[in-house]
Design an enzyme around this catalytic site. Structure first.
Site, short mmCIF file in Angstrom:
data_model
loop_
_atom_site.label_atom_id
_atom_site.label_comp_id
_atom_site.label_asym_id
_atom_site.label_seq_id
_atom_site.Cartn_x
_atom_site.Cartn_y
_atom_site.Cartn_z
N SER A 250 0.79 -1.23 0.00
CA SER A 250 0.00 0.00 0.00
C SER A 250 0.82 1.28 0.00
O SER A 250 0.34 2.32 -0.42
CB SER A 250 -0.95 0.01 1.20
N HIS B 290 -5.13 -3.73 -2.63
CA HIS B 290 -4.79 -2.80 -3.72
C HIS B 290 -4.62 -3.50 -5.06
O HIS B 290 -4.18 -2.89 -6.03
CB HIS B 290 -3.51 -2.03 -3.36
N LYS C 70 -11.72 -0.39 -1.90
CA LYS C 70 -10.79 0.29 -2.81
C LYS C 70 -11.26 0.11 -4.26
O LYS C 70 -12.14 0.84 -4.68
CB LYS C 70 -9.38 -0.23 -2.53
C1 LIG Z 1 -3.17 -3.77 2.31
C2 LIG Z 1 -4.39 -3.35 3.08
N1 LIG Z 1 -5.09 -4.27 3.75
C3 LIG Z 1 -6.19 -3.93 4.44
C4 LIG Z 1 -6.64 -2.64 4.49
C5 LIG Z 1 -7.85 -2.31 5.30
O1 LIG Z 1 -8.96 -2.24 4.47
P1 LIG Z 1 -10.24 -1.37 4.85
O2 LIG Z 1 -9.92 0.04 4.52
O3 LIG Z 1 -11.29 -1.95 3.99
O4 LIG Z 1 -10.50 -1.57 6.29
C6 LIG Z 1 -5.93 -1.65 3.79
C7 LIG Z 1 -6.31 -0.23 3.75
O5 LIG Z 1 -7.01 0.43 4.23
C8 LIG Z 1 -4.78 -2.00 3.08
O6 LIG Z 1 -4.07 -1.09 2.41
#
Ligand SMILES: Cc1ncc(COP(=O)(O)O)c(C=O)c1O
Length: 426
Positions: free
Chosen positions: A204, A232, A263
């Site tokens: 990310s 992502h 996303k």
């Molecule tokens: C790699 C990754 N996993 C999990 C999440 C968490 O997802 P959510 O925003 O749907 O809680 C994120 C970002 O927010 C992320 O970048």
């Protein structure tokens, strides 16, 4: 307080102050950040995610139009007519909420439809839904691993993976480094009951891709399982936007495919796609699932439409990739350091907190919305400006951003001016 001399890490643990006293000191720091126009977090959007977003300026209070380069809404599905219409229909039919936790009456037929759809899309037998991607990683890992098990994590794994491994033993390997992973696997191979390698498909903060083919091969060799977080990657990589397993031709061969709906799919929530057996176990042992109300019907409706759109409108992904290729080439030609980025996430690595803050301030003043990523989120030498692209960004918008980056980059000495380059060449 001089905020330019401090970072968030300085307020993590103030041993002599209780929590309320610590909050007061931290607020003094934030006040100075704001006074320097370095506050780039929690800027308020008045329009929602779109390439040109209406943002309330935190300093003047005016609503300004800004080019938005910080969204994970890669395919602009938050504003797609089909996701909006499907959400509206589900809202009309089922109401505003699911009414209960999934085990006790909150499971709607639209949730089952979504489970089946996301499982098929990810090449897995079944899937379980959560109300956030963070919750799905934490909730699943806490249910699967304890002190008899080991989680083998990439050093740059997302916080939700790390937090989910609190009951387990944890071993880290160097980022995307297969030799380092193998060393860890050798060390732990006879020690633990379950060995689980958990990685992000696309990282990310760096935008690079995990070498999942090599990871899966090593896991097989050492008797470990693999979990990949597709936050992502979904909608972005793979020929059909199905993510990292598709990108490496490994569909159906990864034990646990985790992901978020927030996303590329433009809504909110998370999922775990895996075997029928593991999903059934999670229904009864994953506390974040059992003790939390099921996703709203509107979200489920929009997501079913969103997966359909990824499958039937490949031109959205093509447009995103046209933007990625164009932006990347221009930034590299200008001399910016993009690290190992290969996807829609663009870090401009600067390695100096103050320069990052200044760059974000100047971009904000020019109407360009980006995010600073500073220590302790990344090591000081890797402090960066983070940008992300959407398929709906136009060439003209990207050119405006590139012009701004060029002139600010030169002003701050991040990239060389043309005259410097000529002198060097002579
Ligand atoms: C790699 C990754 N996993 C999990 C999440 C968490 O997802 P959510 O925003 O749907 O809680 C994120 C970002 O927010 C992320 O970048």
């Amino acid at each position: 307080m001089d905020s330019t001399q401090k970072t968030l890490a300085d307020f993590m643990d103030l041993p002599d102050l209780d929590i309320m006293e610590r909050a007061v000191v931290f607020n003094e720091y934030m006040e100075d950040i704001k006074a320097n126009h370095h506050l780039q977090y929690r800027r308020v959007s008045m329009s929602g995610s779109r390439p040109i977003m209406e943002v309330m300026d935190p300093y003047s209070g005016n609503v300004e139009e800004m080019i938005y380069l910080a969204s994970n809404d890669y395919l602009n599905l938050t504003k797609h007519p089909r996701t909006i219409e499907a959400g509206k229909q589900a809202l009309e039919k089922y109401g505003t909420g699911a009414g209960s936790v999934p085990l006790l009456g909150g499971t709607l037929d639209i949730h089952i439809e979504l489970e089946k759809k996301i499982a098929r899309f990810k090449g897995c037998q079944n899937a379980i839904l959560y109300t956030s991607g963070f919750g799905s990683n934490v909730g699943t890992l806490l249910a699967m691993l304890d002190e008899k098990d080991v989680a083998i994590l990439d050093l740059l794994d997302h916080a939700s993976i790390i937090d989910g491994c609190q009951r387990a033993n944890v071993e880290y390997f160097r980022h995307n480094n297969i030799d380092s992973l193998e060393k860890v696997l050798k060390k732990v191979q006879h020690q633990y009951r379950t060995k689980l390698i958990a990685v992000d498909g696309v990282y990310s903060m760096d935008g690079d891709i995990a070498p999942l083919d090599q990871i899966v091969a090593l896991a097989k060799q050492y008797g470990a399982y693999v979990m990949v977080d597709e936050a992502h990657a979904t909608g972005v990589i793979g020929k059909n936007g199905r993510g990292t397993p598709e990108y490496f031709n490994l569909e159906g061969k990864v034990d646990i495919v985790a992901g978020t709906f927030s996303k590329g799919l433009g809504c909110v929530g998370g999922f775990i796609a895996a075997s029928d057996e593991l999903v059934e176990l999670l229904h009864y042992y994953s506390r974040a699932y059992m003790f939390s109300t099921a996703p709203t019907p509107q979200v489920a409706g929009s997501l079913i439409a969103g997966i359909d759109i990824i499958e039937t409108e490949p031109e959205l992904r093509q447009k995103l990739w046209d933007n990625i290729h164009y932006f990347r080439k221009q930034l590299l030609d200008l001399g910016f350091n993009l690290g190992r980025s290969e996807t829609a996430i663009f870090p401009i690595i600067i390695g100096d907190d103050l320069k990052v803050k200044e760059m974000c301030r100047m971009l904000h003043e020019r109407g360009v919305y980006v995010n600073p990523v500073l220590y302790p989120a990344v090591p000081k030498r890797l402090a960066r400006v983070r940008m992300s692209l959407m398929s709906a960004h136009t060439k003209c918008q990207l050119d405006y951003v590139l012009d701004s980056l060029e002139s600010i980059g030169k002003k701050l000495g991040i990239i060389k001016s043309i005259s410097d380059k000529k002198v060097k060449a002579v």
